[in-house]
Scaffold this motif. Structure first.
Motif, PDB file in Angstrom:
ATOM      1  N   LEU A   1       0.874  -1.239  -0.011  1.00  0.00           N
ATOM      2  CA  LEU A   1       0.009  -0.017   0.036  1.00  0.00           C
ATOM      3  C   LEU A   1       0.756   1.257  -0.083  1.00  0.00           C
ATOM      4  O   LEU A   1       0.246   2.433  -0.274  1.00  0.00           O
ATOM      5  N   SER A   2       2.052   1.070   0.221  1.00  0.00           N
ATOM      6  CA  SER A   2       2.951   2.295   0.213  1.00  0.00           C
ATOM      7  C   SER A   2       3.149   2.636  -1.054  1.00  0.00           C
ATOM      8  O   SER A   2       3.650   3.843  -1.519  1.00  0.00           O
ATOM      9  N   ALA A   3       2.759   1.861  -2.267  1.00  0.00           N
ATOM     10  CA  ALA A   3       2.777   2.278  -3.567  1.00  0.00           C
ATOM     11  C   ALA A   3       1.901   3.298  -3.698  1.00  0.00           C
ATOM     12  O   ALA A   3       1.919   4.116  -4.924  1.00  0.00           O
ATOM     13  N   LEU A   4       0.815   3.484  -2.814  1.00  0.00           N
ATOM     14  CA  LEU A   4      -0.037   4.713  -3.047  1.00  0.00           C
ATOM     15  C   LEU A   4       0.044   5.758  -2.243  1.00  0.00           C
ATOM     16  O   LEU A   4      -0.824   6.644  -1.988  1.00  0.00           O
ATOM     17  N   ALA A   5       1.403   5.980  -1.750  1.00  0.00           N
ATOM     18  CA  ALA A   5       1.736   7.087  -0.812  1.00  0.00           C
ATOM     19  C   ALA A   5       1.570   8.418  -1.189  1.00  0.00           C
ATOM     20  O   ALA A   5       1.191   9.245  -0.280  1.00  0.00           O
ATOM     21  N   ASP A   6       1.723   8.750  -2.565  1.00  0.00           N
ATOM     22  CA  ASP A   6       1.466  10.057  -3.170  1.00  0.00           C
ATOM     23  C   ASP A   6       0.145   9.926  -3.728  1.00  0.00           C
ATOM     24  O   ASP A   6      -0.192  10.864  -4.756  1.00  0.00           O
ATOM     25  N   LYS A   7      -0.592   9.026  -3.621  1.00  0.00           N
ATOM     26  CA  LYS A   7      -2.132   9.032  -4.334  1.00  0.00           C
ATOM     27  C   LYS A   7      -3.223   9.360  -3.223  1.00  0.00           C
ATOM     28  O   LYS A   7      -2.982   9.448  -2.260  1.00  0.00           O
ATOM     29  N   PRO A   8      -4.317   9.707  -3.715  1.00  0.00           N
ATOM     30  CA  PRO A   8      -5.441  10.201  -2.705  1.00  0.00           C
ATOM     31  C   PRO A   8      -5.571   8.754  -2.126  1.00  0.00           C
ATOM     32  O   PRO A   8      -5.907   7.781  -2.745  1.00  0.00           O
ATOM     33  N   LEU A   9      -5.466   8.872  -0.835  1.00  0.00           N
ATOM     34  CA  LEU A   9      -5.681   7.432   0.106  1.00  0.00           C
ATOM     35  C   LEU A   9      -7.047   7.241   0.668  1.00  0.00           C
ATOM     36  O   LEU A   9      -7.551   7.535   1.732  1.00  0.00           O
ATOM     37  N   THR A  10      -7.842   6.963  -0.729  1.00  0.00           N
ATOM     38  CA  THR A  10      -9.210   6.774  -0.041  1.00  0.00           C
ATOM     39  C   THR A  10      -9.889   5.408  -0.729  1.00  0.00           C
ATOM     40  O   THR A  10      -9.139   4.851  -1.617  1.00  0.00           O
ATOM     41  N   THR A  11     -10.856   4.763  -0.140  1.00  0.00           N
ATOM     42  CA  THR A  11     -11.329   3.609  -0.695  1.00  0.00           C
ATOM     43  C   THR A  11     -11.883   3.652  -2.183  1.00  0.00           C
ATOM     44  O   THR A  11     -11.625   2.757  -2.928  1.00  0.00           O
ATOM     45  N   ASN A  12     -12.357   4.947  -2.524  1.00  0.00           N
ATOM     46  CA  ASN A  12     -12.529   5.225  -3.901  1.00  0.00           C
ATOM     47  C   ASN A  12     -11.582   4.986  -4.691  1.00  0.00           C
ATOM     48  O   ASN A  12     -11.572   4.461  -5.781  1.00  0.00           O
ATOM     49  N   TYR A  13     -10.504   5.836  -4.419  1.00  0.00           N
ATOM     50  CA  TYR A  13      -9.406   5.847  -5.297  1.00  0.00           C
ATOM     51  C   TYR A  13      -8.747   4.365  -5.344  1.00  0.00           C
ATOM     52  O   TYR A  13      -8.392   3.790  -6.455  1.00  0.00           O
ATOM     53  N   TYR A  14      -8.747   3.630  -4.335  1.00  0.00           N
ATOM     54  CA  TYR A  14      -8.047   2.299  -4.484  1.00  0.00           C
ATOM     55  C   TYR A  14      -9.037   1.557  -5.322  1.00  0.00           C
ATOM     56  O   TYR A  14      -8.501   0.694  -5.849  1.00  0.00           O
ATOM     57  N   THR A  15     -10.396   1.613  -5.087  1.00  0.00           N
ATOM     58  CA  THR A  15     -11.270   0.699  -5.978  1.00  0.00           C
ATOM     59  C   THR A  15     -11.053   1.025  -7.637  1.00  0.00           C
ATOM     60  O   THR A  15     -11.197   0.035  -8.448  1.00  0.00           O
ATOM     61  N   THR A  16     -10.526   2.477  -7.826  1.00  0.00           N
ATOM     62  CA  THR A  16     -10.200   2.715  -9.316  1.00  0.00           C
ATOM     63  C   THR A  16      -9.019   2.009  -9.887  1.00  0.00           C
ATOM     64  O   THR A  16      -9.016   1.936 -11.124  1.00  0.00           O
ATOM     65  N   ILE A  17      -8.096   1.528  -9.190  1.00  0.00           N
ATOM     66  CA  ILE A  17      -6.932   1.083  -9.655  1.00  0.00           C
ATOM     67  C   ILE A  17      -7.146  -0.432  -9.708  1.00  0.00           C
ATOM     68  O   ILE A  17      -6.399  -1.234 -10.021  1.00  0.00           O
ATOM     69  N   LEU A  18      -8.206  -1.031  -9.267  1.00  0.00           N
ATOM     70  CA  LEU A  18      -8.568  -2.571  -9.011  1.00  0.00           C
ATOM     71  C   LEU A  18      -9.203  -2.845 -10.539  1.00  0.00           C
ATOM     72  O   LEU A  18      -9.969  -2.143 -11.201  1.00  0.00           O
TER      73      LEU A  18
ATOM     74  N   ILE B   1       9.414  -0.450 -15.285  1.00  0.00           N
ATOM     75  CA  ILE B   1       8.381   0.607 -16.063  1.00  0.00           C
ATOM     76  C   ILE B   1       8.677   0.564 -17.571  1.00  0.00           C
ATOM     77  O   ILE B   1       7.825   0.673 -18.255  1.00  0.00           O
ATOM     78  N   ILE B   2       9.806   0.134 -17.966  1.00  0.00           N
ATOM     79  CA  ILE B   2      10.173   0.117 -19.221  1.00  0.00           C
ATOM     80  C   ILE B   2       9.408  -1.121 -19.900  1.00  0.00           C
ATOM     81  O   ILE B   2       8.758  -1.099 -21.051  1.00  0.00           O
ATOM     82  N   HIS B   3       9.400  -2.234 -19.066  1.00  0.00           N
ATOM     83  CA  HIS B   3       8.698  -3.495 -19.634  1.00  0.00           C
ATOM     84  C   HIS B   3       7.238  -3.356 -19.888  1.00  0.00           C
ATOM     85  O   HIS B   3       6.554  -4.162 -20.771  1.00  0.00           O
ATOM     86  N   ASN B   4       6.644  -2.348 -19.057  1.00  0.00           N
ATOM     87  CA  ASN B   4       5.055  -2.585 -18.891  1.00  0.00           C
ATOM     88  C   ASN B   4       4.379  -1.455 -19.554  1.00  0.00           C
ATOM     89  O   ASN B   4       4.376  -0.433 -18.781  1.00  0.00           O
ATOM     90  N   SER B   5       4.031  -1.386 -20.751  1.00  0.00           N
ATOM     91  CA  SER B   5       3.069  -0.546 -21.159  1.00  0.00           C
ATOM     92  C   SER B   5       1.507  -0.727 -21.206  1.00  0.00           C
ATOM     93  O   SER B   5       0.824   0.293 -21.021  1.00  0.00           O
ATOM     94  N   LEU B   6       1.365  -1.816 -20.785  1.00  0.00           N
ATOM     95  CA  LEU B   6       0.161  -2.378 -20.922  1.00  0.00           C
ATOM     96  C   LEU B   6      -0.526  -2.093 -19.264  1.00  0.00           C
ATOM     97  O   LEU B   6      -1.945  -2.133 -19.160  1.00  0.00           O
ATOM     98  N   PHE B   7       0.183  -1.818 -18.533  1.00  0.00           N
ATOM     99  CA  PHE B   7      -0.330  -1.878 -16.925  1.00  0.00           C
ATOM    100  C   PHE B   7       0.008  -0.573 -16.306  1.00  0.00           C
ATOM    101  O   PHE B   7       1.175  -0.084 -16.825  1.00  0.00           O
ATOM    102  N   LYS B   8      -0.774   0.185 -15.279  1.00  0.00           N
ATOM    103  CA  LYS B   8      -0.069   1.316 -14.539  1.00  0.00           C
ATOM    104  C   LYS B   8       0.658   0.587 -13.752  1.00  0.00           C
ATOM    105  O   LYS B   8       0.302  -0.412 -12.903  1.00  0.00           O
ATOM    106  N   ILE B   9       1.800   1.122 -13.551  1.00  0.00           N
ATOM    107  CA  ILE B   9       2.865   0.601 -12.520  1.00  0.00           C
ATOM    108  C   ILE B   9       2.988   1.604 -11.355  1.00  0.00           C
ATOM    109  O   ILE B   9       3.396   2.731 -11.497  1.00  0.00           O
ATOM    110  N   LEU B  10       2.629   1.178 -10.051  1.00  0.00           N
ATOM    111  CA  LEU B  10       2.821   2.096  -8.950  1.00  0.00           C
ATOM    112  C   LEU B  10       3.651   1.573  -8.129  1.00  0.00           C
ATOM    113  O   LEU B  10       3.462   0.506  -7.593  1.00  0.00           O
ATOM    114  N   ILE B  11       4.784   2.176  -7.785  1.00  0.00           N
ATOM    115  CA  ILE B  11       6.047   1.658  -7.056  1.00  0.00           C
ATOM    116  C   ILE B  11       6.234   2.623  -5.713  1.00  0.00           C
ATOM    117  O   ILE B  11       5.833   3.625  -5.708  1.00  0.00           O
TER     118      ILE B  11
END
Ligand code: KG4
Ligand code: ZN
Length: 336
Positions: free
Chosen positions: A119-136, A286-296
């Motif tokens: 979940l620390s991959a979401l450290a600089d994202k909006p930390l809400t269940t709503n946002y969490y749902t949008t990346i699933l 990051i280089i390998h994956n253009s198909l997925f959103k990569i959150l690190i």
């Protein structure tokens, strides 16, 4: 609690770091780590009794420093790592958190250390269940000194393990191979530093289980291969060995995670854990994956810390997932 604002104290003592953090409204205010790495460097690894004694000495000063001018009365909830980890280490954090929750009548939130890592991959994202749902749906890859796990997340807070290491964790492989190369403990960062001067194509080390039709990992064969290689070629260029070892580990992680992401049709890959500090791993993903959103996870939150526990605690607190001190128990084998 003031409207819209929640203050969470996070406590982490699962292994060798005594850590505390304050998160307010999803933002990290403090992130204090009292490391006993120096003590463990002397023994070339963690001695559980030594780690536990160090936690006892540091826990209160570390919490005090994390609180700064805040009082415990100002905290809305206490988040604490309940497992997995070393029992003697975990109980220092959990019992301290329970005592504070009891005395100051605060809700408590038990956090799985691995959930904190990804979940620390979401450290600089909006930390809400709503946002969490949008990346699933998402895939989480946790690579640390004790774990290498792939999780499938279809709903917030619901995790399914789809792959894990059958033997050594990726960080353990970095550390053990670094030891073979004569590098100090913890070996991962030293090995990756040395790898910068080497040729990653110099030696073709085994990529355990990479061709198999599953999402599990195996790193002990790599360690054995390097051991025999160094016995046979003691004068081999160490930087080339380090770079080739790093390439072998990163290659398997990237390929298996990407294959799993494609197979399960996920939108996002979340990366967390100490090995995610590795720059080569970060850039390969990051280089390998253009198909997925990569959150690190940001570099400062990859190795063990309490901010990741406070952030996970904040997310759970806002979703109404709190507990009472009497339900909290340290569990060295806690599963997600
Ligand atoms: O997540 P973490 O702090 O502790 C556990 O929960 O296990 O991970 C520590 C691991 C160690 O094995 C360490 O060598 C590795 O993360 N590590 C690295 C790097 N930085 C830390 N491995 C490779 N490259 C790095 N830059
Ligand atoms: Zn960890």
């Amino acid at each position: 609690m003031k409207p819209g604002i929640a203050t969470i104290l996070g406590i982490e003592t699962s292994c060798d770091e005594t850590a505390a953090s304050v998160v307010v409204d999803g933002k990290i205010i403090s992130n204090i780590i009292g490391s006993s790495e120096g003590l463990h460097a002397k023994t070339g690894g963690i001695v559980p009794e030594v780690a536990a004694r160090a936690h006892v000495e540091k826990i209160i000063p570390v919490i005090q420093e994390a609180l700064g001018n805040r009082k415990l009365e100002d905290i809305d909830a206490i988040a604490v790592t309940t497992g997995p980890g070393l029992f003697g280490s975990l109980i220092i954090g959990t019992e301290t958190a329970k005592t504070l929750a009891y005395m100051f009548k605060k809700p408590i939130i038990g956090i799985n250390h691995l959930e904190g890592h990804f979940l620390s991959a979401l450290a600089d994202k909006p930390l809400t269940t709503n946002y969490y749902t949008t990346i699933l749906p998402a895939l989480a890859l946790i690579v640390s000194g004790g774990h290498t796990e792939l999780l499938l997340i279809k709903k917030p807070f619901e995790y399914k393990v789809i792959g894990r290491t059958r033997d050594d964790a990726a960080g353990e492989a970095f550390d053990k191979i670094a030891k073979l190369l004569g590098l100090p403990y913890p070996g991962g960062p030293h090995l990756s530093q040395l790898a910068k001067e080497g040729n990653s194509k110099a030696f073709d080390f085994p990529r355990g289980m990479s061709g198999e039709d599953n999402f599990d990992f195996s790193f002990s064969g790599l360690k054995t291969a390097v051991l025999y290689f160094l016995r046979k070629y003691p004068k081999a260029n160490k930087a080339d060995v380090a770079a080739s070892v790093q390439e072998a580990i990163v290659d398997v992680l990237v390929k298996k995670a990407t294959r799993a992401a494609g197979y399960f049709g996920v939108k996002t890959i979340l990366l967390g854990g100490g090995v995610v500090a590795n720059e080569h791993l970060r850039s390969r993903f990051i280089i390998h994956n253009s198909l997925f959103k990569i959150l690190i996870a940001p570099p400062a939150l990859t190795t063990d810390n309490a901010a990741m526990i406070a952030l996970a605690g904040y997310l759970r607190f806002m979703a109404g997932k709190t507990d009472s001190w009497y339900n909290i128990k340290a569990n060295p084998n806690l599963k997600l």
